[in-house]
Scaffold this active site. Structure first.
Site, PDB file in Angstrom:
ATOM      1  N   GLN A   1       0.843  -1.186   0.000  1.00 39.59           N
ATOM      2  CA  GLN A   1       0.000   0.000   0.000  1.00 39.59           C
ATOM      3  C   GLN A   1       0.891   1.254   0.000  1.00 39.59           C
ATOM      4  OE1 GLN A   1      -3.504  -0.003   2.661  1.00 39.59           O
ATOM      5  NE2 GLN A   1      -2.677   1.868   3.528  1.00 39.59           N
TER       6      GLN A   1
ATOM      7  N   GLU B   1       0.125   0.226  10.371  1.00 37.22           N
ATOM      8  CA  GLU B   1      -1.320   0.075  10.642  1.00 37.22           C
ATOM      9  C   GLU B   1      -1.902   1.354  11.241  1.00 37.22           C
ATOM     10  OE1 GLU B   1      -3.449  -2.368   9.870  1.00 37.22           O
ATOM     11  OE2 GLU B   1      -1.786  -3.336   8.824  1.00 37.22           O
TER      12      GLU B   1
HETATM   13  C1  LIG Z   1       8.562  -1.893   9.857  1.00 37.88           C
HETATM   14  C2  LIG Z   1       7.520  -1.407   8.895  1.00 37.88           C
HETATM   15  C3  LIG Z   1       6.825  -2.305   8.135  1.00 37.88           C
HETATM   16  C4  LIG Z   1       5.883  -1.865   7.194  1.00 37.88           C
HETATM   17  N1  LIG Z   1       5.242  -2.787   6.418  1.00 37.88           N
HETATM   18  C5  LIG Z   1       4.396  -2.341   5.436  1.00 37.88           C
HETATM   19  C6  LIG Z   1       3.780  -3.262   4.534  1.00 37.88           C
HETATM   20  O1  LIG Z   1       3.988  -4.482   4.628  1.00 37.88           O
HETATM   21  N2  LIG Z   1       2.985  -2.775   3.549  1.00 37.88           N
HETATM   22  C7  LIG Z   1       2.743  -1.439   3.420  1.00 37.88           C
HETATM   23  O2  LIG Z   1       2.016  -1.046   2.523  1.00 37.88           O
HETATM   24  N3  LIG Z   1       3.299  -0.535   4.257  1.00 37.88           N
HETATM   25  C8  LIG Z   1       4.128  -0.948   5.258  1.00 37.88           C
HETATM   26  N4  LIG Z   1       4.714  -0.040   6.102  1.00 37.88           N
HETATM   27  C9  LIG Z   1       4.451   1.402   5.937  1.00 37.88           C
HETATM   28  C10 LIG Z   1       3.555   1.967   7.042  1.00 37.88           C
HETATM   29  O3  LIG Z   1       2.277   1.497   6.893  1.00 37.88           O
HETATM   30  C11 LIG Z   1       3.610   3.501   6.983  1.00 37.88           C
HETATM   31  O4  LIG Z   1       4.914   3.888   7.329  1.00 37.88           O
HETATM   32  C12 LIG Z   1       2.614   4.095   7.963  1.00 37.88           C
HETATM   33  O5  LIG Z   1       1.346   3.997   7.416  1.00 37.88           O
HETATM   34  C13 LIG Z   1       2.890   5.568   8.323  1.00 37.88           C
HETATM   35  O6  LIG Z   1       2.806   6.360   7.229  1.00 37.88           O
HETATM   36  P1  LIG Z   1       3.969   7.364   6.820  1.00 37.88           P
HETATM   37  O7  LIG Z   1       5.248   6.644   6.912  1.00 37.88           O
HETATM   38  O8  LIG Z   1       3.562   7.943   5.551  1.00 37.88           O
HETATM   39  O9  LIG Z   1       3.969   8.489   7.935  1.00 37.88           O
HETATM   40  P2  LIG Z   1       3.546  10.041   7.734  1.00 37.88           P
HETATM   41  O10 LIG Z   1       2.074  10.111   7.587  1.00 37.88           O
HETATM   42  O11 LIG Z   1       4.383  10.662   6.692  1.00 37.88           O
HETATM   43  O12 LIG Z   1       3.935  10.611   9.157  1.00 37.88           O
HETATM   44  C14 LIG Z   1       4.902  11.628   9.381  1.00 37.88           C
HETATM   45  C15 LIG Z   1       4.400  12.528  10.500  1.00 37.88           C
HETATM   46  O13 LIG Z   1       3.278  13.273  10.034  1.00 37.88           O
HETATM   47  C16 LIG Z   1       2.230  13.215  10.964  1.00 37.88           C
HETATM   48  N5  LIG Z   1       0.943  13.321  10.264  1.00 37.88           N
HETATM   49  C17 LIG Z   1       0.588  12.720   9.112  1.00 37.88           C
HETATM   50  N6  LIG Z   1      -0.669  13.060   8.797  1.00 37.88           N
HETATM   51  C18 LIG Z   1      -1.129  13.883   9.765  1.00 37.88           C
HETATM   52  C19 LIG Z   1      -2.353  14.566  10.025  1.00 37.88           C
HETATM   53  N7  LIG Z   1      -3.371  14.461   9.186  1.00 37.88           N
HETATM   54  N8  LIG Z   1      -2.448  15.310  11.138  1.00 37.88           N
HETATM   55  C20 LIG Z   1      -1.431  15.428  11.983  1.00 37.88           C
HETATM   56  N9  LIG Z   1      -0.252  14.819  11.790  1.00 37.88           N
HETATM   57  C21 LIG Z   1      -0.095  14.045  10.699  1.00 37.88           C
HETATM   58  C22 LIG Z   1       2.412  11.880  11.661  1.00 37.88           C
HETATM   59  O14 LIG Z   1       1.821  11.902  12.953  1.00 37.88           O
HETATM   60  C23 LIG Z   1       3.936  11.768  11.729  1.00 37.88           C
HETATM   61  O15 LIG Z   1       4.376  12.440  12.881  1.00 37.88           O
HETATM   62  C24 LIG Z   1       5.640  -0.477   7.053  1.00 37.88           C
HETATM   63  C25 LIG Z   1       6.337   0.436   7.856  1.00 37.88           C
HETATM   64  C26 LIG Z   1       7.264  -0.013   8.770  1.00 37.88           C
HETATM   65  C27 LIG Z   1       8.008   1.001   9.593  1.00 37.88           C
END
Ligand SMILES: Cc1cc2nc3c(=O)[nH]c(=O)nc-3n(C[C@H](O)[C@H](O)[C@H](O)COP(=O)(O)OP(=O)(O)OC[C@H]3O[C@@H](n4cnc5c(N)ncnc54)[C@H](O)[C@@H]3O)c2cc1C
Ligand SMILES: Cc1cc2nc3c(=O)[nH]c(=O)nc-3n(C[C@H](O)[C@H](O)[C@H](O)COP(=O)(O)OP(=O)(O)OC[C@H]3O[C@@H](n4cnc5c(N)ncnc54)[C@H](O)[C@@H]3O)c2cc1C
Ligand SMILES: [Ca+2]
Lengths: 666, 666
Positions: free
Chosen positions: A139, A426
């Site tokens: 995703q 998640e």
């Molecule tokens: C070990 C690991 C395994 C994973 N495995 C998978 C997998 O198998 N498949 C897959 O698809 N993904 C996977 N992921 C990805 C994971 O699902 C995403 O990293 C997660 O959804 C967080 O999204 P992001 O990294 O874009 O964080 P971001 O959304 O970019 O967060 C950055 C900051 O922005 C803040 N923020 C974001 N939106 C808002 C808002 N609206 N209001 C206030 N603050 C906000 C957050 O709180 C955070 O502090 C994995 C990640 C890890 C670390």
């Protein structure tokens, strides 16, 4: 010769005031679960193929290959032992190493089950369960995570060939993070923007084959690889979290998962008659497992820190006599016992979520969607609360072990590193709390309209009382009354939510108010989640619980859990007028008394988790307390100790000592 | 072809409302320090030998050898460039890799300087500064850490041979942890119980040669090695923290460091006329560097998180338009800006500690020991406060970067892993706070006797006012008045200390009371330390500070620092009656306003740290904001991406897919 087995903790164990065996059943959830768990844990612990103490010394490649070996061994053993699904999943759990099997069984298979049509399930599930294909779940993209609607990958229907074209239009659209993707998976469920007839139709899942089933090379148009090293030394570095770029990769139309939305041969897009809300069932399920995992991880860290604190001695005696066990220091207790209590609290709320999942599933089948928003908010909040607390708690347990906690042989550094991403995946924990807050504000604003709150928000129906009540606590003992405790938590949560709703209404638009007040909203959401955990724990200890002294111990832990939160958030309890400063002091006094009561039972309360030494993976947390000899034995196994004089001496140490630095050609 | 350099943060930079160049000087402390620091950082950054981006993929042995290479290169470059001591120490700092040089220069040499007689210094210091010997510092034992008086290693004087016999009587007496000991050091200062004439005389330091200067093999009677892997992948695994067991190892009498205590040829033990308190000077010095390091580590993490939060976009727009920078979310700001403010706060209190060190040194030379207990408590407290906050803050910054923060290429996981032991070494943070508390209680109890508190406790002299005052804040703006803020902090700290002193007196003995109330005592100690940091920051921003807008920005940060603490500890401010719930709300409102004011300056405020991309070591924190291309480039360099089909496919993946598991011999 018969060697008496060491038990340096025997003294501690003899002090227990409850039936540890009975507590083990309570912790496991049932005799059946205890038996399965215990058996699987022992199978893993006794199999040298599953040894894990050398993980942190390996380079990336060896580490990864080592995991491939273990995963194959898991599959082999599960076959040989003809394990049930329940047993096999416990087996994987105790192998305690992130690997592609987690994603295959935990995300790929459920995605097909949840989003595939019956026909699609019939086609793919047998392949997946025999592991003729290995799948993962893609995703997240390099530039897009939390905001799923912002994904860039496209799936464009081509009516000429009856195919979808999966395409990555930019670097930021590369899929990035999926576990098992980088090096292992043959298939993936890709989430992409559905485009048909020049129009966009939202985000859906598509099954894409990634690698040849003959020689494992990537299929044409696919650029794929590993995203590099992650936190910790072992931890998630055993997993091939990967990236993939699709260059107009074609897949048959029926590889779109079509349970909720169908694309016809002509390219018409129509929503199916399966209500989209069905998808929430899976979500409740997944989050329930995360909460349950939190209690495992937390209890594991607490088990290590409690046992070591009973062995470790510092200060407290003159003349080189025996020193004081650090577990006897009140500061150590006040940092550790609330975490012990939290482990039990999360375990019970996790069990309750299983019931919630069953309830939601039943209602969905009856087309009753009324409890869904509340169940959604509740599980989002509990996921956030329990994972955040657990991550911090593991690190606190590490610090509680002093210098030795910093050694990998303590088990704690890698436990932390492998656990922390639970705060992010998640659903980022802050993003989730904002969702909870949104639901709370809505609930509050509907109260005026006479709408009755349901489920875990039922208490808000008692609005008038909760706004006005003043705590009746007038002695430390009063803080052992469930009603006194619960009222304080409910009043605080409700007043915070009401204040948010009120303040938001002062802004020009609710959205503007929500954005500006999001800090307060997050606090209100946490307060609500704590009501849930506290009330589930109180409910639990009000039930009949078999076993000598078991119920009494759980009551102590329950009040430690509640009262430590009152202390932690005393600013909120005081500023909302739920309690007075004097009552806060009484609660602290009671808390200190409870620490004294739990002290003699502490080691036995962690014994009740029934963890094998293999699973704990900790020299400090060993059942027999034989800490120092084990630390030493582990140290001797480090590759650096293969030779007395280290590799590099001639080239890099000797020239420094012999002042030949300027002459040498370094 | 001229390539326009990328600056994805140019927009942010153009918004700055202050002179970044001038702020750089303020951050560095002076123009001179800025110049030296800047030059050394660039030398390291431009030298490929100091590359560090591959650290996390290496196995233990390669990693260690790699560090040996770098350390030799440091020595070589320092010689070639004829660096001053100040320059060389900055050079080592920017190499940013724990190694034996840290202990040699940071502990071994100072121990000889501080505890050796002049004669001993003349003998050992030239050898050490030419690095003809490499030394380390061995105090901690496997079974003994915080309680130095509990050390087991003995140094028994043998008048027959005029030698000391260094001996490890048990496994728990093995020295355990010293950096540089495991594989590199030729010499060590060992702390041991001095025994002469059958009597014990306390703990002193002894210089012991460990390894042959010819071939580096351990000398007879010495069992020595590495203690194994530690937290993180690179981090402290580049260092050979070691163990050593002494089996009656003989050293000449004059290898005992005899500045404070002498053993004569006959074995008589006599304290020298150098007052033992002199030793505190070194302690103040070491802790000052730790506080200063805290501000470096914290600012580094904050720099990464701020820049990335300005690049990262999530949500907030319909129709695939450009999303909102996550730095614009109030929740992100409320988590991040207090850490930015803390970085500046710790920097300034660190600078002030330099002054304190000079002051203490001057007084010691004049035999004035009156300020020592206060200076001791103050530095112990600040070490504890700043390292605890920094450790938590690095992890919070990592979480603020979402999923990508979990990648080593973000720089944050390794920064955390390498930083956290600062909470444990040079005094466990809780043990230190208990020392501070002891001093505070003493100070309070002496007030009644008319004894005037000195130094950072001077405010306690204002006892009557501090016990009675009520905050005058009646608008958000009132919380921008230094006197209003300071009064609240002083009143809270004083009232907590007074309450502790009062409650202790209710116990049968002060010791019993102290033990029972240690949780409250720790809180009182923290409150006092926060008074110190807040008042130093306020003092700083009341000075003349050159540079357009620089002072205004620092004022904003100063109040963010103070007000976020009022929010965090609102329970204490409220329960002690220092502020009312309404005033707490006003403070929060002001805090939100300040977040808005710092927002446009955030990126420039981290630019002012003047960190090179090499030092930051972060794809997310790059100066040019070219985050995604860098993440991708880093990923491609992972050893797992050397081949498309991973090593292990034939043995461990293919058999799973081909269902040959039961036949294969895994
Ligand atoms: C070990 C690991 C395994 C994973 N495995 C998978 C997998 O198998 N498949 C897959 O698809 N993904 C996977 N992921 C990805 C994971 O699902 C995403 O990293 C997660 O959804 C967080 O999204 P992001 O990294 O874009 O964080 P971001 O959304 O970019 O967060 C950055 C900051 O922005 C803040 N923020 C974001 N939106 C808002 C808002 N609206 N209001 C206030 N603050 C906000 C957050 O709180 C955070 O502090 C994995 C990640 C890890 C670390
Ligand atoms: C990376 C690293 C490098 C190091 N380098 C060196 C070195 O070069 N040379 C060297 O000699 N040593 C070194 N050390 C060792 C370090 O100095 C000790 O680990 C440190 O002093 C803490 O002591 P401890 O490990 O015994 O902790 P402990 O004292 O055993 O702490 C365990 C727990 O007990 C609690 N506790 C202890 N006493 C009390 C009390 N009186 N009241 C309440 N609670 C208490 C602590 O708060 C903690 O929670 C290093 C350690 C590390 C991690
Ligand atoms: Ca490694």
């Amino acid at each position: 010769m018969v060697v008496a087995s060491v038990d340096n903790l025997a003294d501690e164990r003899s002090k227990a005031q409850f039936d540890v065996g009975a507590m083990k059943i309570v912790w496991a959830g049932s005799k059946h679960v205890f038996d399965v768990t215990d058996r699987m844990a022992r199978i893993v612990a006794s199999d040298p193929e599953f040894r894990k103490d050398n993980r942190t010394t390996l380079g990336r490649k060896e580490l990864f290959k080592n995991t491939l070996r273990k995963m194959a061994h898991v599959v082999k053993r599960a076959n040989e032992l003809r394990l049930t699904e329940e047993e096999a999943s416990k087996l994987r759990f105790f192998v305690d190493e992130p690997g592609y099997l987690d994603l295959h069984w935990g995300m790929f298979v459920p995605a097909i089950k949840g989003q595939g049509t019956e026909e699609q399930q019939e086609k793919w599930l047998p392949l997946a369960s025999r592991m003729e294909i290995i799948g993962c779940y893609a995703q997240t993209e390099l530039g897009h995570g939390s905001n799923v609607q912002g994904l860039e990958t496209t799936a464009t229907f081509d009516p000429k060939t009856d195919e979808f074209i999966i395409h990555s239009p930019s670097l930021t659209s590369y899929k990035w993070w999926p576990g098992g993707l980088g090096k292992v998976s043959t298939h993936v469920v890709v989430y992409a923007r559905l485009v048909s007839g020049g129009q966009e139709h939202g985000i859906y899942g598509f099954i894409v084959q990634l690698r040849s089933l003959d020689d494992h090379t990537p299929l044409p148009g696919i650029i794929i690889g590993d995203i590099g090293t992650k936190f910790g030394s072992g931890a998630y570095n055993t997993m091939d979290n990967g990236f993939v770029c699709f260059n107009r990769v074609r897949i048959p139309r029926n590889h779109m998962l079509m349970r909720f939305c169908q694309v016809t041969r002509e390219g018409n897009v129509c929503l199916s008659d399966v209500p989209k809300q069905m998808v929430y069932g899976t979500m409740v399920y997944v989050r329930q497992t995360i909460v349950s995992d939190a209690s495992w991880a937390l209890s594991r860290a607490v088990c290590i820190a409690v046992r070591y604190s009973a062995i470790r001695r510092q200060f407290g005696s003159q003349d080189r006599g025996i020193e004081t066990q650090v577990l006897d220091y009140k500061t150590q207790q006040s940092r550790l016992f609330p975490l012990l209590a939290s482990a039990y609290a999360f375990r019970f709320v996790g069990e309750w979520l299983k019931w919630l999942y069953a309830d939601v599933t039943e209602r969905l089948q009856a087309n009753d969607f009324s409890t869904l928003p509340e169940a959604h908010a509740c599980t989002a909040g509990l996921k956030s609360l329990t994972t955040s607390v657990t991550a911090d708690a593991i690190e606190e347990c590490r610090k509680l072990c002093g210098g030795h906690g910093y050694l990998c042989s303590s088990g704690l550094p890698e436990l932390f590193a492998v656990y922390v991403p639970a705060c992010t995946y998640e659903g980022d924990n802050v993003v989730l709390l904002l969702q909870v807050a949104r639901f709370l504000v809505k609930t509050v604003s509907r109260l005026a309209a006479g709408k009755k709150p349901v489920g875990t928000t039922t208490y808000m129906g008692n609005a008038e009382h909760l706004m006005q009540c003043k705590s009746s606590a007038s002695s430390p003992e009063d803080w052992l009354k469930p009603s006194v405790v619960l009222e304080a938590f409910e009043a605080r949560a409700f007043r915070l939510a009401v204040a948010c709703a009120r303040d938001i209404s002062k802004f020009s638009t609710p959205e503007a108010g929500f954005a500006e007040l999001s800090i307060d909203l997050v606090e209100a959401a946490i307060a609500h989640c704590e009501v849930i955990v506290v009330s589930r724990f109180i409910e639990k200890v009000q039930q009949d619980i078999p076993g000598d002294g078991v119920k009494e111990q759980l009551q102590i832990l329950c009040f430690i859990y509640a009262l430590h939160l009152i202390h932690k958030h005393s600013g909120e309890f005081l500023s909302t007028g739920c309690i007075t400063p004097e009552q806060a002091t009484l609660a602290n006094e009671q808390l200190r008394t409870l620490y004294g009561q739990v002290r003699p039972n502490a080691v036995s309360l962690v014994d009740a988790f029934n963890y094998t030494d293999h699973y704990l993976g900790s020299a400090l947390g060993r059942y027999d307390g034989n800490v120092y000899a084990t630390l030493y034995a582990q140290a001797l196994r480090d590759p650096l100790n293969d030779t007395v004089v280290p590799d590099g001496y001639e080239e890099f140490i000797r020239p420094v000592l012999k002042q030949t630095m300027r002459l040498s050609r370094l």
